[in-house]
Motif scaffolding. Structure first.
Motif, short mmCIF file in Angstrom:
data_model
loop_
_atom_site.label_atom_id
_atom_site.label_comp_id
_atom_site.label_asym_id
_atom_site.label_seq_id
_atom_site.Cartn_x
_atom_site.Cartn_y
_atom_site.Cartn_z
N ASP A 84 0.82 -1.21 0.00
CA ASP A 84 0.00 0.00 0.00
C ASP A 84 0.85 1.26 0.00
O ASP A 84 0.53 2.24 -0.68
CB ASP A 84 -0.93 0.01 1.21
CG ASP A 84 -2.03 -1.05 1.12
OD1 ASP A 84 -2.19 -1.61 0.01
OD2 ASP A 84 -2.69 -1.32 2.13
N ALA A 85 1.94 1.26 0.77
CA ALA A 85 2.78 2.45 0.84
C ALA A 85 3.45 2.75 -0.49
O ALA A 85 3.72 3.92 -0.80
CB ALA A 85 3.84 2.27 1.94
N LEU A 86 3.72 1.73 -1.28
CA LEU A 86 4.32 1.94 -2.60
C LEU A 86 3.31 2.51 -3.58
O LEU A 86 3.66 3.30 -4.46
CB LEU A 86 4.87 0.63 -3.13
CG LEU A 86 6.04 0.00 -2.36
CD1 LEU A 86 6.32 -1.41 -2.88
CD2 LEU A 86 7.29 0.86 -2.47
N LEU A 87 2.06 2.10 -3.45
CA LEU A 87 1.02 2.53 -4.40
C LEU A 87 0.49 3.93 -4.08
O LEU A 87 0.03 4.63 -5.00
CB LEU A 87 -0.13 1.53 -4.39
CG LEU A 87 0.18 0.15 -4.96
CD1 LEU A 87 -0.99 -0.80 -4.71
CD2 LEU A 87 0.51 0.22 -6.44
N ALA A 88 0.55 4.34 -2.83
CA ALA A 88 -0.05 5.62 -2.44
C ALA A 88 0.47 6.80 -3.26
O ALA A 88 -0.32 7.63 -3.71
CB ALA A 88 0.17 5.85 -0.94
N PRO A 89 1.79 6.92 -3.52
CA PRO A 89 2.26 8.06 -4.32
C PRO A 89 1.72 8.04 -5.75
O PRO A 89 1.46 9.11 -6.33
CB PRO A 89 3.78 7.90 -4.30
CG PRO A 89 4.07 7.06 -3.10
CD PRO A 89 2.93 6.12 -2.99
N LEU A 90 1.53 6.86 -6.33
CA LEU A 90 0.97 6.78 -7.68
C LEU A 90 -0.50 7.18 -7.66
O LEU A 90 -0.96 7.92 -8.55
CB LEU A 90 1.14 5.38 -8.25
CG LEU A 90 2.57 5.02 -8.67
CD1 LEU A 90 3.23 4.14 -7.63
CD2 LEU A 90 2.61 4.35 -10.03
N GLN A 91 -1.24 6.70 -6.67
CA GLN A 91 -2.65 7.06 -6.57
C GLN A 91 -2.81 8.56 -6.37
O GLN A 91 -3.75 9.16 -6.90
CB GLN A 91 -3.29 6.29 -5.42
CG GLN A 91 -3.41 4.80 -5.68
CD GLN A 91 -3.92 4.03 -4.49
OE1 GLN A 91 -3.29 4.01 -3.44
NE2 GLN A 91 -5.09 3.42 -4.63
N ALA A 92 -1.90 9.17 -5.62
CA ALA A 92 -1.97 10.61 -5.40
C ALA A 92 -1.79 11.39 -6.70
O ALA A 92 -2.23 12.54 -6.80
CB ALA A 92 -0.90 11.04 -4.39
N GLN A 93 -1.15 10.74 -7.69
CA GLN A 93 -0.96 11.38 -8.99
C GLN A 93 -2.01 10.94 -10.01
O GLN A 93 -1.87 11.19 -11.20
CB GLN A 93 0.44 11.05 -9.52
CG GLN A 93 1.56 11.61 -8.67
CD GLN A 93 1.55 13.12 -8.62
OE1 GLN A 93 1.34 13.80 -9.62
NE2 GLN A 93 1.76 13.68 -7.43
N GLY A 94 -3.06 10.27 -9.53
CA GLY A 94 -4.16 9.89 -10.40
C GLY A 94 -4.00 8.58 -11.12
O GLY A 94 -4.80 8.26 -12.01
N VAL A 95 -2.99 7.78 -10.76
CA VAL A 95 -2.80 6.48 -11.40
C VAL A 95 -3.75 5.47 -10.75
O VAL A 95 -3.83 5.37 -9.53
CB VAL A 95 -1.34 6.00 -11.25
CG1 VAL A 95 -1.15 4.64 -11.91
CG2 VAL A 95 -0.38 7.03 -11.85
N THR A 96 -4.46 4.72 -11.56
CA THR A 96 -5.36 3.70 -11.06
C THR A 96 -4.56 2.58 -10.42
O THR A 96 -3.58 2.09 -10.99
CB THR A 96 -6.23 3.11 -12.19
OG1 THR A 96 -6.99 4.16 -12.77
CG2 THR A 96 -7.17 2.03 -11.67
N ALA A 97 -4.96 2.18 -9.21
CA ALA A 97 -4.29 1.08 -8.51
C ALA A 97 -5.36 0.15 -7.95
O ALA A 97 -6.50 0.56 -7.72
CB ALA A 97 -3.40 1.61 -7.40
N ILE A 98 -5.00 -1.08 -7.75
CA ILE A 98 -5.93 -2.07 -7.22
C ILE A 98 -5.39 -2.66 -5.93
O ILE A 98 -4.19 -2.64 -5.66
CB ILE A 98 -6.21 -3.21 -8.22
CG1 ILE A 98 -4.89 -3.94 -8.57
CG2 ILE A 98 -6.90 -2.70 -9.47
CD1 ILE A 98 -5.09 -5.24 -9.30
#
Length: 208
Positions: A84-98
């Motif tokens: 989750d900690a790795l995905l959070a920065p991408l999600q903050a930039q609008g990247v879709t994550a699952i």
């Protein structure tokens, strides 16, 4: 291995095979359904790895996602069970994550639904090969000679430095500057983007 199989007069096809069940297919389909619809190639970014030393910087994954989106691709980021900690920065930039898929074969079915997978040197690279999805694999302190996926059609990106995580060999440490991550940082976004797009334009169609 092929020599032994030949002596036994056995089938010499040693490609990996997976046997997902209905639950695996259902979980993968549910994850893929969360992706915004579109007609562009669907590129998966696996931003995790079993060891931190093998992870390409998240900031570069963010830059790559931005460039892929600008080129007309759809982008999906995912990680391991504790990612989750790795995905959070991408999600903050609008990247879709699952959310992480808890079963390996469900993850394989998810990768089957991608046009291309971009991944650190980790298990998803081998799952991609098993399900026929081209992969762009980023190698830092590991060797593509030893850890490459079995099949062809993948891009294996390696800076050519002599670092080896498993043999405890680090060029930076030998030069007195440990922890600078030069073997991963030497692989730029341009190289990963070009390798990904080269496979995205020839990938099999993915249902939206």
């Amino acid at each position: 291995l092929r020599g032994v199989l030949a002596l036994l007069d056995a089938d010499g096809d040693v490609r990996p095979r997976l046997y997902p069940g209905d639950d695996d297919r259902r979980d993968a389909a549910r994850a893929l359904a969360s992706i915004p619809e579109g007609r562009g190639p669907l590129v998966g970014l696996f931003v995790d790895a079993g060891e931190e030393a093998k992870r390409w910087p998240v900031a570069r994954f963010i830059d790559l996602a931005r460039r892929l989106t600008g080129a007309g691709c759809r982008v999906l980021a995912f990680a391991g069970l504790a990612g989750d900690a790795l995905l959070a920065p991408l999600q903050a930039q609008g990247v879709t994550a699952i959310d992480p898929l808890t079963r390996v074969l469900a993850l394989a079915e998810l990768i089957r639904g991608l046009s291309v997978l971009v991944t650190n040197d980790s298990a998803p690279a081998h799952l991609a090969d098993a399900v026929g999805t081209p992969a762009v694999v980023i190698y830092g302190p590991t060797s593509p000679v030893r850890f490459r996926p079995y099949g062809d059609g993948h891009a294996l990106l390696h800076a050519g430095l002599g670092c080896d995580f498993y043999l405890k060999r680090c060029q930076a440490r030998e030069e007195g500057t440990p922890g600078d991550g030069r073997c991963l940082n030497a692989i730029g976004v341009d190289a990963v983007f070009d390798a990904t797009m080269a496979r995205a334009v020839t990938a099999r169609p993915v249902l939206s």
